[in-house]
Write a protein that holds these residues in place. Structure first.
Motif, PDB file in Angstrom:
ATOM      1  N   GLN A 337       4.339  53.337  42.373  1.00 28.99           N
ATOM      2  CA  GLN A 337       5.319  53.103  42.947  1.00 28.99           C
ATOM      3  C   GLN A 337       5.718  52.030  43.879  1.00 28.99           C
ATOM      4  OE1 GLN A 337       7.512  53.460  40.341  1.00 28.99           O
ATOM      5  NE2 GLN A 337       9.129  52.364  41.456  1.00 28.99           N
ATOM      6  N   GLY A 338       4.697  52.323  44.617  1.00 31.22           N
ATOM      7  CA  GLY A 338       4.999  51.629  46.035  1.00 31.22           C
ATOM      8  C   GLY A 338       4.082  50.054  46.339  1.00 31.22           C
ATOM      9  N   THR A 339       3.678  49.836  44.526  1.00 33.47           N
ATOM     10  CA  THR A 339       2.791  47.935  44.256  1.00 33.47           C
ATOM     11  C   THR A 339       4.428  47.278  43.232  1.00 33.47           C
ATOM     12  OG1 THR A 339       2.785  48.819  42.339  1.00 33.47           O
ATOM     13  CG2 THR A 339       0.516  48.939  43.613  1.00 33.47           C
ATOM     14  N   ILE A 340       5.154  47.885  43.467  1.00 35.92           N
ATOM     15  CA  ILE A 340       6.313  47.590  42.968  1.00 35.92           C
ATOM     16  C   ILE A 340       6.515  45.989  43.075  1.00 35.92           C
ATOM     17  CG2 ILE A 340       8.344  48.748  43.780  1.00 35.92           C
ATOM     18  CD1 ILE A 340       9.204  49.095  40.368  1.00 35.92           C
ATOM     19  N   THR A 341       6.839  45.991  44.820  1.00 36.83           N
ATOM     20  CA  THR A 341       7.871  44.854  45.054  1.00 36.83           C
ATOM     21  C   THR A 341       6.418  44.079  46.207  1.00 36.83           C
ATOM     22  OG1 THR A 341       8.362  45.690  47.330  1.00 36.83           O
ATOM     23  CG2 THR A 341       9.958  46.329  45.454  1.00 36.83           C
ATOM     24  N   THR A 342       5.144  44.465  45.090  1.00 35.34           N
ATOM     25  CA  THR A 342       4.086  43.417  46.009  1.00 35.34           C
ATOM     26  C   THR A 342       3.756  42.817  45.395  1.00 35.34           C
ATOM     27  OG1 THR A 342       2.263  44.765  45.903  1.00 35.34           O
ATOM     28  CG2 THR A 342       3.781  45.317  47.917  1.00 35.34           C
ATOM     29  N   SER A 343       3.048  42.394  45.277  1.00 35.72           N
ATOM     30  CA  SER A 343       2.001  40.973  44.414  1.00 35.72           C
ATOM     31  C   SER A 343       0.347  41.716  43.938  1.00 35.72           C
ATOM     32  CB  SER A 343       1.274  39.918  44.981  1.00 35.72           C
ATOM     33  OG  SER A 343       0.505  39.810  46.854  1.00 35.72           O
ATOM     34  N   ALA A 344       0.943  43.496  44.126  1.00 33.94           N
ATOM     35  CA  ALA A 344      -0.408  43.873  43.885  1.00 33.94           C
ATOM     36  C   ALA A 344       0.306  44.383  42.235  1.00 33.94           C
ATOM     37  CB  ALA A 344      -0.639  45.133  44.226  1.00 33.94           C
ATOM     38  N   ALA A 345       1.338  43.989  41.631  1.00 37.25           N
ATOM     39  CA  ALA A 345       1.437  44.477  40.492  1.00 37.25           C
ATOM     40  C   ALA A 345       1.851  42.700  39.778  1.00 37.25           C
ATOM     41  CB  ALA A 345       2.641  45.009  40.403  1.00 37.25           C
ATOM     42  N   ALA A 346       2.108  43.011  37.784  1.00 38.36           N
ATOM     43  CA  ALA A 346       2.143  41.776  37.927  1.00 38.36           C
ATOM     44  C   ALA A 346       3.933  42.183  36.914  1.00 38.36           C
ATOM     45  CB  ALA A 346       1.308  40.834  37.216  1.00 38.36           C
ATOM     46  N   ASP A 347       4.135  41.123  36.207  1.00 35.82           N
ATOM     47  CA  ASP A 347       5.525  41.565  35.254  1.00 35.82           C
ATOM     48  C   ASP A 347       4.827  40.994  33.734  1.00 35.82           C
ATOM     49  OD1 ASP A 347       6.929  38.789  37.850  1.00 35.82           O
ATOM     50  OD2 ASP A 347       7.196  40.892  37.292  1.00 35.82           O
ATOM     51  N   LEU A 348       4.726  42.310  33.074  1.00 34.29           N
ATOM     52  CA  LEU A 348       4.735  42.542  31.253  1.00 34.29           C
ATOM     53  C   LEU A 348       6.450  42.760  30.994  1.00 34.29           C
ATOM     54  CD1 LEU A 348       2.920  43.047  29.701  1.00 34.29           C
ATOM     55  CD2 LEU A 348       3.190  45.624  30.405  1.00 34.29           C
ATOM     56  N   TYR A 349       6.527  41.655  30.119  1.00 29.76           N
ATOM     57  CA  TYR A 349       8.189  42.072  29.542  1.00 29.76           C
ATOM     58  C   TYR A 349       7.990  42.460  28.653  1.00 29.76           C
ATOM     59  CZ  TYR A 349       7.814  37.188  33.458  1.00 29.76           C
ATOM     60  OH  TYR A 349       8.010  37.074  33.935  1.00 29.76           O
ATOM     61  N   GLN A 350       8.401  43.539  28.036  1.00 27.03           N
ATOM     62  CA  GLN A 350       8.847  43.733  26.984  1.00 27.03           C
ATOM     63  C   GLN A 350      10.073  43.680  26.559  1.00 27.03           C
ATOM     64  OE1 GLN A 350       7.034  45.051  26.082  1.00 27.03           O
ATOM     65  NE2 GLN A 350       5.050  46.226  26.853  1.00 27.03           N
ATOM     66  N   PHE A 351      10.551  44.101  24.782  1.00 32.63           N
ATOM     67  CA  PHE A 351      11.477  44.088  24.157  1.00 32.63           C
ATOM     68  C   PHE A 351      13.126  44.825  23.432  1.00 32.63           C
ATOM     69  CE2 PHE A 351       8.852  40.751  24.205  1.00 32.63           C
ATOM     70  CZ  PHE A 351       9.260  39.241  24.106  1.00 32.63           C
ATOM     71  N   SER A 352      13.438  44.902  24.042  1.00 33.14           N
ATOM     72  CA  SER A 352      14.527  45.847  23.116  1.00 33.14           C
ATOM     73  C   SER A 352      15.730  45.701  22.627  1.00 33.14           C
ATOM     74  CB  SER A 352      15.443  46.520  24.897  1.00 33.14           C
ATOM     75  OG  SER A 352      16.513  45.762  24.933  1.00 33.14           O
ATOM     76  N   ASN A 353      15.304  44.791  21.684  1.00 34.17           N
ATOM     77  CA  ASN A 353      16.056  44.507  21.199  1.00 34.17           C
ATOM     78  C   ASN A 353      15.045  43.058  19.774  1.00 34.17           C
ATOM     79  OD1 ASN A 353      17.490  42.062  22.407  1.00 34.17           O
ATOM     80  ND2 ASN A 353      19.463  42.512  21.856  1.00 34.17           N
ATOM     81  N   GLY A 354      15.891  42.342  19.114  1.00 31.75           N
ATOM     82  CA  GLY A 354      15.475  41.300  18.536  1.00 31.75           C
ATOM     83  C   GLY A 354      14.485  41.722  17.051  1.00 31.75           C
ATOM     84  N   ILE A 355      13.256  40.850  16.932  1.00 33.47           N
ATOM     85  CA  ILE A 355      12.454  40.999  16.167  1.00 33.47           C
ATOM     86  C   ILE A 355      11.628  41.989  16.553  1.00 33.47           C
ATOM     87  CG2 ILE A 355      10.469  39.668  15.577  1.00 33.47           C
ATOM     88  CD1 ILE A 355      12.292  38.345  15.400  1.00 33.47           C
ATOM     89  N   THR A 356      12.046  42.929  14.953  1.00 34.19           N
ATOM     90  CA  THR A 356      10.812  44.733  14.720  1.00 34.19           C
ATOM     91  C   THR A 356       9.225  44.059  14.504  1.00 34.19           C
ATOM     92  OG1 THR A 356      12.643  45.034  13.410  1.00 34.19           O
ATOM     93  CG2 THR A 356      10.431  46.346  13.431  1.00 34.19           C
ATOM     94  N   GLY A 357       8.765  44.814  15.578  1.00 34.31           N
ATOM     95  CA  GLY A 357       7.486  44.739  15.892  1.00 34.31           C
ATOM     96  C   GLY A 357       6.978  46.053  16.079  1.00 34.31           C
ATOM     97  N   SER A 358       6.012  45.947  16.648  1.00 35.05           N
ATOM     98  CA  SER A 358       4.313  46.965  17.597  1.00 35.05           C
ATOM     99  C   SER A 358       4.906  47.277  18.386  1.00 35.05           C
ATOM    100  CB  SER A 358       3.609  47.205  16.846  1.00 35.05           C
ATOM    101  OG  SER A 358       2.519  45.464  17.399  1.00 35.05           O
ATOM    102  N   GLY A 359       6.349  46.511  19.538  1.00 34.82           N
ATOM    103  CA  GLY A 359       6.404  46.973  21.190  1.00 34.82           C
ATOM    104  C   GLY A 359       6.167  48.692  21.024  1.00 34.82           C
TER     105      GLY A 359
END
Length: 434
Positions: A337-359
């Protein structure tokens, strides 16, 4: 969608309902991504997209003059070649090889995105270590040093990604692993006894991010096997060995472990599922098989998009909070959890609605802000949830530029936790599939 996936959906969507819900999960500085700061370190933060249509954001700060352009140029240079996207269940294979680069099919898919080979088995070599005198088995997927990454790849006969961003991991998110430079010959990385780790899943001290410490016996004629950190420290205090800490960080999630010496943590392993669905949801477990005789583990590799729209696959090994860990059937590693505000972590965008798929929430596959080969790549993913304001207007977003272009039509919020999801190329998945 299964009940566990619905549970994960609730966890991911909560930040959209109230910013206070996010801060209830984790203490994130209120300024975070929209706090302007002087740009002093060109490699300090991973690239993210324009947020809210008004600011260009780089990691956890508003980009300084020329910073965003420079990042895009560097990413473009790193991202050579474009792995094909196979739409509508058609393989479009040429010369009977799935790893051959193919043409991107660009069209409006309507309300459903069907990626062929959305979920595939990926066989990864196990490495044996020791904890409290008992065997542990782990995988090695990334290293912060290019030489070490190459050496570990040769040792395991499996690609280990150079991820320099891991060098930015805060000390509070690291655990210790001890590698022996001499002593009892054996199956260790350096040809001697197995590596020793200082924690296992089930302990608050556990982290898959290990700082490498080198151990060397002073008298080669008096060596024994040291099976725990306590024994190593005792031998060091007695003047028998030297311990040399390094700044190298490796991502080595533990897959199976023996219990601890006092019996408070029982022996265990990552949750195992019975089967794989080619295009179905993530499911409540991420491992298909653990074989300590053949020294290999089979993960489910999920298909997604790289920042440039190329095909990537990723596995899930652990999460920094209990809810997501339980929903995905993976290990809890609260220290990450300590990496969340650092550059040791990066962003992964996930979708909560919209196009149905395998996310993971039953909608389109996720998009990473970086991928293997980028200097900003990290397997520590800070989950960003994208929600269409009007789901009927949703389109498939295949890259970070697409996300930027639709920012006025979507809302975005951090889910407040980290998921360890090492990325792999399509070639690697096809070459090491079961």
């Amino acid at each position: 969608m299964t009940s566990k996936i619905r549970s994960l959906g609730v966890l991911l969507i909560l930040p959209l309902l109230s910013i206070s819900a996010v801060t209830a999960f984790v203490d994130i500085p209120s300024a975070n991504a929209l706090t302007k700061r002087d740009y002093t370190a060109p490699n300090d933060q991973p690239l993210t997209v324009t947020y809210g249509g008004n600011f260009v954001v780089c990691g956890d700060h508003i980009c300084g003059p020329g910073e965003h352009i420079k990042m895009q140029q560097e990413l473009s240079q790193a991202q050579t070649g474009k792995v094909s996207i196979m739409m509508g269940g058609q393989s479009m294979m040429q010369n009977k090889t799935m790893s051959q680069t193919m043409t991107m099919e660009s069209k409006d898919l309507g309300s459903v995105l069907k990626l062929s080979n959305a979920n595939l088995p990926l066989v990864i070599p196990l490495v044996k270590g020791l904890y409290d005198g008992k065997d542990v088995y782990y995988i090695t997927t990334e290293a912060s040093d290019s030489t070490i990454a190459s050496a570990l790849g040769k040792f395991t006969n499996f690609p280990v990604t150079f991820a320099p961003a891991l060098a930015k991991t805060p000390a509070s998110s690291l655990a210790n692993i001890y590698a022996f430079k001499n002593g009892i010959k054996g199956g260790g990385v350096l040809g001697f006894q197995p590596n020793v780790v200082d924690s296992i899943p089930g302990e608050m001290a556990y982290s898959p991010l290990w700082k490498i410490n080198l151990v060397e016996w002073k008298d080669a004629t008096a060596v024994t096997v040291l099976g725990s950190e306590d024994e190593i420290v005792k031998a060091a205090n007695a003047g028998k060995i030297t311990i040399t800490p390094t700044t190298i960080v490796v991502n080595c999630p533990i897959v199976q472990w023996g219990g601890n010496s006092n019996g408070t943590i029982p022996a265990g392993h990552m949750k195992i599922r019975d089967s794989i669905s080619e295009s179905g949801a993530y499911g409540s477990a991420q491992v298909l098989n653990i074989d300590t005789d053949k020294m290999q583990v089979t993960f489910v590799a999920h298909r997604g998009f790289g920042p440039d729209g190329s095909t990537i696959y990723y596995i899930a090994t652990d999460a920094s909070q209990q809810g997501p860990a339980d929903a995905l059937g993976i290990v809890l590693a609260n220290k990450t959890q300590g990496t969340i505000t650092t550059s040791a972590a990066a962003d992964l965008y996930q979708f909560s609605n919209g196009i149905t798929g395998s996310g993971p929430l039953g909608f389109q596959s996720g998009v990473g802000s970086s991928k293997q080969g980028d200097q900003y790549y990290s397997p520590m993913w800070r989950i960003q949830v994208i929600t269409w304001k009007d789901p009927s207007m949703a389109t498939v977003l295949e890259n970070t530029q697409d996300i930027t272009s639709k920012s006025s039509m979507t809302d975005m919020a951090t889910a407040g936790f980290i998921v360890n999801c090492p990325f792999f190329s399509a070639d690697t998945v096809y070459a090491h599939g079961k």
